[in-house]
Design an enzyme around this catalytic site. Structure first.
Site, PDB file in Angstrom:
ATOM      1  N   ASP A  96      -0.165   4.471   0.016  1.00  0.00           N
ATOM      2  CA  ASP A  96      -0.891   5.665   0.445  1.00  0.00           C
ATOM      3  C   ASP A  96       0.002   6.683   1.146  1.00  0.00           C
ATOM      4  O   ASP A  96      -0.082   7.885   0.906  1.00  0.00           O
ATOM      5  CB  ASP A  96      -2.030   5.292   1.397  1.00  0.00           C
ATOM      6  N   HIS A  97       0.830   6.201   2.062  1.00  0.00           N
ATOM      7  CA  HIS A  97       1.527   7.141   2.936  1.00  0.00           C
ATOM      8  C   HIS A  97       2.787   7.725   2.318  1.00  0.00           C
ATOM      9  O   HIS A  97       3.375   8.657   2.874  1.00  0.00           O
ATOM     10  CB  HIS A  97       1.753   6.505   4.300  1.00  0.00           C
ATOM     11  N   THR A 117      -8.429   3.786   8.679  1.00  0.00           N
ATOM     12  CA  THR A 117      -9.591   2.895   8.746  1.00  0.00           C
ATOM     13  C   THR A 117      -9.623   2.210  10.101  1.00  0.00           C
ATOM     14  O   THR A 117      -8.670   1.548  10.505  1.00  0.00           O
ATOM     15  CB  THR A 117      -9.535   1.853   7.625  1.00  0.00           C
ATOM     16  N   ARG A 168      -6.826  12.806   0.928  1.00  0.00           N
ATOM     17  CA  ARG A 168      -5.779  13.172   1.888  1.00  0.00           C
ATOM     18  C   ARG A 168      -4.419  12.580   1.549  1.00  0.00           C
ATOM     19  O   ARG A 168      -3.406  13.041   2.041  1.00  0.00           O
ATOM     20  CB  ARG A 168      -6.179  12.744   3.305  1.00  0.00           C
ATOM     21  N   HIS A 219      -3.730  -4.612   7.780  1.00  0.00           N
ATOM     22  CA  HIS A 219      -3.860  -3.445   8.646  1.00  0.00           C
ATOM     23  C   HIS A 219      -3.020  -3.636   9.908  1.00  0.00           C
ATOM     24  O   HIS A 219      -3.259  -4.544  10.693  1.00  0.00           O
ATOM     25  CB  HIS A 219      -5.307  -3.137   9.063  1.00  0.00           C
ATOM     26  N   GLY A 220      -2.014  -2.783  10.038  1.00  0.00           N
ATOM     27  CA  GLY A 220      -1.174  -2.789  11.230  1.00  0.00           C
ATOM     28  C   GLY A 220      -0.123  -3.884  11.274  1.00  0.00           C
ATOM     29  O   GLY A 220       0.490  -4.098  12.327  1.00  0.00           O
ATOM     30  N   HIS A 224       1.519   1.230   5.753  1.00  0.00           N
ATOM     31  CA  HIS A 224       2.018   2.258   6.666  1.00  0.00           C
ATOM     32  C   HIS A 224       3.339   1.860   7.308  1.00  0.00           C
ATOM     33  O   HIS A 224       4.292   2.655   7.349  1.00  0.00           O
ATOM     34  CB  HIS A 224       0.972   2.542   7.748  1.00  0.00           C
ATOM     35  N   GLU A 228     -11.029  -9.241   2.816  1.00  0.00           N
ATOM     36  CA  GLU A 228      -9.773  -8.912   3.486  1.00  0.00           C
ATOM     37  C   GLU A 228     -10.081  -8.739   4.969  1.00  0.00           C
ATOM     38  O   GLU A 228     -10.871  -7.855   5.341  1.00  0.00           O
ATOM     39  CB  GLU A 228      -9.145  -7.649   2.919  1.00  0.00           C
ATOM     40  N   GLU A 283      -8.642   0.646  -3.122  1.00  0.00           N
ATOM     41  CA  GLU A 283      -9.515   0.700  -1.948  1.00  0.00           C
ATOM     42  C   GLU A 283     -10.396   1.935  -2.064  1.00  0.00           C
ATOM     43  O   GLU A 283      -9.912   3.027  -2.379  1.00  0.00           O
ATOM     44  CB  GLU A 283      -8.696   0.764  -0.663  1.00  0.00           C
ATOM     45  N   ARG A 335      -9.426   8.271  -1.125  1.00  0.00           N
ATOM     46  CA  ARG A 335     -10.429   8.744  -0.169  1.00  0.00           C
ATOM     47  C   ARG A 335     -11.215   9.928  -0.731  1.00  0.00           C
ATOM     48  O   ARG A 335     -10.751  10.654  -1.600  1.00  0.00           O
ATOM     49  CB  ARG A 335      -9.760   9.165   1.146  1.00  0.00           C
ATOM     50  N   HIS A 368      -5.624   3.672  -1.662  1.00  0.00           N
ATOM     51  CA  HIS A 368      -6.946   4.048  -1.175  1.00  0.00           C
ATOM     52  C   HIS A 368      -7.237   5.474  -1.618  1.00  0.00           C
ATOM     53  O   HIS A 368      -6.603   6.417  -1.156  1.00  0.00           O
ATOM     54  CB  HIS A 368      -6.973   3.942   0.357  1.00  0.00           C
ATOM     55  N   ASN A 401       0.851  -1.185   0.000  1.00  0.00           N
ATOM     56  CA  ASN A 401       0.000   0.000   0.000  1.00  0.00           C
ATOM     57  C   ASN A 401       0.893   1.243   0.000  1.00  0.00           C
ATOM     58  O   ASN A 401       1.705   1.423   0.910  1.00  0.00           O
ATOM     59  CB  ASN A 401      -0.909  -0.017   1.231  1.00  0.00           C
TER      60      ASN A 401
END
Length: 259
Positions: free
Chosen positions: A16-17, A108, A56, A201-202, A224, A158, A77, A52, A50, A14
């Site tokens: 995104d960040h 999320t 962002r 996630h995480g 992330h 997922e 996403e 959004r 993702h 991912n």
């Protein structure tokens, strides 16, 4: 399916960040598409982004460039809204993962309430599938949500691993055991219902192995942590280390089952 293919656990990175850091100052650096290219070279099997409502991190032109410049499959996403559906149908990514989204959340916070939103989600799932897009639902490892995915006709789920990750970090052994057991049961139930099971996630170097070792899980989506850890070790080496940890955990799990 051959044993080799069944054993391989896909890694979706991912990005995104990378876009979050770019957007903090504006401009075009760092470039999330460049990060996707690096992920491809480091052993990723796919790219996740993702888009959004508030843009962002990932922006519309990022999706255009990812579709045009990256050879790995894109997992988009998005929330189940008409705006996002139109974007997905225009670009036709390999996959769309429907996720819950609230403007005020930092990230999320939990899985999609698929069972309670059946009538809302059904037309989105149907239209995406009709367009040849693989549809997944980002849900908690809960039997009710898994059954809702089947009812909706989504072939993939997922499992949200955030509670598991928090439990791992808490040092509370009982809480950790309970959350891991929930994931184990959810993966088995999902596969038993005929769903392809993913998770994410995480997830970090420290907590990925037990999830990667679940035979029913076919793909992990991680972002992330990889982007944050890349500050210290570089994105290429960070992804390669995560890939190696996943492969070792899967090999160890397969070995213990065949022993």
């Amino acid at each position: 399916m051959s044993g080799a293919k069944a054993a391989h656990l896909r890694l979706g990175v991912n990005i995104d960040h990378v876009a979050t850091i770019r957007n903090a100052r504006g401009g075009d650096h760092p470039d999330p598409v460049r990060a996707a290219e690096a992920a491809a070279g480091a052993g990723a099997d796919g790219i996740t982004a993702h888009l959004r409502e508030d843009r962002r991190h990932i922006r519309d032109n990022d999706i255009e460039r990812l579709m045009g410049e990256i050879r790995l499959p894109l997992n988009l996403e998005m929330a189940a809204t008409e705006e996002m559906l139109a974007i997905a149908l225009r670009h036709k990514p390999h996959a769309v993962c429907l996720v819950p989204e609230r403007r005020e959340e930092v990230t999320t916070e939990g899985g999609l309430e698929a069972a309670g939103q059946h009538n809302h989600l059904a037309p989105y799932v149907a239209r995406l599938r009709d367009a040849g897009i693989r549809v997944s639902l980002f849900i908690n490892a809960d039997r009710r949500q898994l059954e809702a995915a089947v009812s909706l006709g989504a072939p993939v789920v997922e499992l949200h691993t955030g509670a598991y990750a928090h439990a791992h970090d808490s040092g509370d052994a009982a809480r950790y055991d309970a959350e891991l057991a929930r994931l184990v049961a959810g993966a088995r139930e999902g596969a038993g219902l005929g769903l392809e099971v993913h998770a994410g996630h995480g997830l970090t170097f420290d907590n990925v192995a037990p999830v990667a070792g679940l035979a029913e899980v076919r793909e992990l989506n991680i972002g992330h942590f990889l982007v944050g850890e890349a500050i210290f070790g570089g994105l290429d080496s960070t992804i390669r280390r995560m890939r190696a940890l996943m492969d070792k955990a899967r090999a160890d799990a397969l070995g213990s089952r065949s022993a």
